[in-house]
Design an enzyme around this catalytic site. Sequence first.
Site, PDB file in Angstrom:
ATOM      1  N   GLU A 283       0.251  -1.030  -0.274  1.00  0.00           N
ATOM      2  CA  GLU A 283       0.242  -0.421   0.070  1.00  0.00           C
ATOM      3  C   GLU A 283       0.719   1.229  -0.198  1.00  0.00           C
ATOM      4  O   GLU A 283       1.887   1.132   0.586  1.00  0.00           O
ATOM      5  CB  GLU A 283      -0.491   0.290   0.673  1.00  0.00           C
ATOM      6  CG  GLU A 283      -1.603   1.373   1.673  1.00  0.00           C
ATOM      7  CD  GLU A 283      -2.255   1.294   2.754  1.00  0.00           C
ATOM      8  OE1 GLU A 283      -3.908   1.891   2.902  1.00  0.00           O
ATOM      9  OE2 GLU A 283      -2.550   0.296   3.881  1.00  0.00           O
ATOM     10  N   LYS A 347      -9.504   2.345  -2.652  1.00  0.00           N
ATOM     11  CA  LYS A 347     -10.347   2.372  -1.475  1.00  0.00           C
ATOM     12  C   LYS A 347     -11.587   2.375  -1.246  1.00  0.00           C
ATOM     13  O   LYS A 347     -11.360   4.335  -0.806  1.00  0.00           O
ATOM     14  CB  LYS A 347      -8.956   2.639  -0.350  1.00  0.00           C
ATOM     15  CG  LYS A 347      -9.229   2.058   1.163  1.00  0.00           C
ATOM     16  CD  LYS A 347      -8.563   2.090   1.853  1.00  0.00           C
ATOM     17  CE  LYS A 347      -8.597   1.828   3.399  1.00  0.00           C
ATOM     18  NZ  LYS A 347      -7.614   2.036   3.983  1.00  0.00           N
ATOM     19  N   CYS A 404      -5.724  -2.335   3.276  1.00  0.00           N
ATOM     20  CA  CYS A 404      -5.459  -2.129   4.652  1.00  0.00           C
ATOM     21  C   CYS A 404      -6.264  -2.794   5.421  1.00  0.00           C
ATOM     22  O   CYS A 404      -6.578  -4.018   5.665  1.00  0.00           O
ATOM     23  CB  CYS A 404      -5.109  -0.622   4.673  1.00  0.00           C
ATOM     24  SG  CYS A 404      -4.963  -0.013   6.988  1.00  0.00           S
TER      25      CYS A 404
END
Length: 533
Positions: A283, A347, A404
């Site tokens: 990430e 995301k 995440c």
Amino acid sequence: MLTSGWRRLVLAAMAGAFGALAMPPFGLLPALAVSLTVAVWLIDGAATGRRGNLGAVLACAVIGWAWGFGYLTAGLWWLGSAFLVEAEEFLWALPLGVVGLPAVLALFYAFGFALARLVWSRGNGRLFALAFGLATCEWLRGHLFTGFPWNTLGMALGQNLWLMQGAAVIGLYGLTLLVIAIAAAPATLATADTTAGRLGPVALAAVALAALAAFGVARLPAGPDPRVAGVRLRLVQPNLNQDAKFRPENREDILDRYLALSDRAAAPDRSGIADVTHVIWPESAFPFLIQRDPRALARIAAAFPPGKQLITGAARAEEALPNERPRFFNAIFTIAAGPKLGDVYDKVHLVPFGEYLPAPLDAFLRALHIRQFVSIPGGFTAGTRAGQRILTVPGLPPVAATICYEAIFPGQIVPMAAPGAPPVVPGLILNLTNDAWFGDTPGPRQHFAQARLRAVEEGLPLVRDANTGISAVVDAHGRITASLPLGVEGVLDADLPARISGRTLYASLGDAPFGILLAASLLCAIAARRRGA
């Protein structure tokens, strides 16, 4: 029962804190049994000296808050590490993360204890009341106000290879209800009136635990899962310190490090990128916008021969209209030789206060010269739910992409199909993350354990690349086939396990089986209350 006044609250907090030892990386299930046994006795004694049921319910809510505060503080203390990365700016806020967040989230446990007390009874039926109340509050904690299902009580079962297999049927919240009923059963040893009443629930709890383990043993194949033909992955774990990672002056050194690791010979008979099909970086790999940096893209193109694919996390900027502020996304890019930018995933589930703030609060804090952790004006923008789609990567089966802590949300890994469209059938879960914020603490280990359980729930292999670890490949039954430990620099070459044949019951029905168990617990608790048992 079990003292009164402030001493009762201290005992409740201590019991909750002790129960946190059942969570990863410790996995001490007996600790949760002690914790929930004390919780039952505390609820038993909450009505002492109170007039009316309302007073007892409010007393239980206070006890539940204290229990939850102890549990969450002991399980989430490592969040304080993030405030020390740039201590000169964020040290002042450390108490808000270490104490403030548990204090707020403990309100869910206050509600759970109060809900349990509403259907409480004198006898063994109160175990169903506790299971109903606490399982409800855990489900709400995972869904309300963006949700935060970290260290949900079911993880006490969800980290053991045999016991976690039940998640393929009832999911994390189903395991949560089961573990509450099982772990609270020893409370009857000291309170039931008969030998059968004392020992019966404990024996049933032991049988239930053994049956869950037996199901897990039966579900696990004797040999390894099949591998996807023609796929060889390389996971790059650069182990970059967070305080240096996002400094623009380090851009060349950081890119050099990624490229060198990507082409490192992992064995005498291997030559790096040439021997793999897909290279994966974690990430937010760059302290710059890769899509707007032709020089960096050219260096990547020079390093990757035709036919090789790079999958990397990176910030993405969206072109803005005049007089508008550009929007930024925490994204996953696919890059092929050329360089050619391929599919992108933005995301969806952002971290509150870490990746975004409501606009008025963001403006207020900036007026005070206080910024959030991610130094982007206005923070990241969330991808839309429709945008939470399958990532298309040449040479791979369809990818369910997560970034995440998106991997900690049960039932939200595989995107919903559009109305009238066939169900989405991915071939793997991809999780790119950066846990460098939390150092060598239980946090990264808890994060990995929760992501691993998603593989079992969905019947999909998990490919997880983390900046500082734990990077791993996990098969569709939760078995770790390859991994790199926390806090080391390295590369991990691995085959891709295949998904299970068909779909798991949880993947098909979601939390419906949990809802059935929850309703059954409520009915049992009500029936016991009416019998006065």
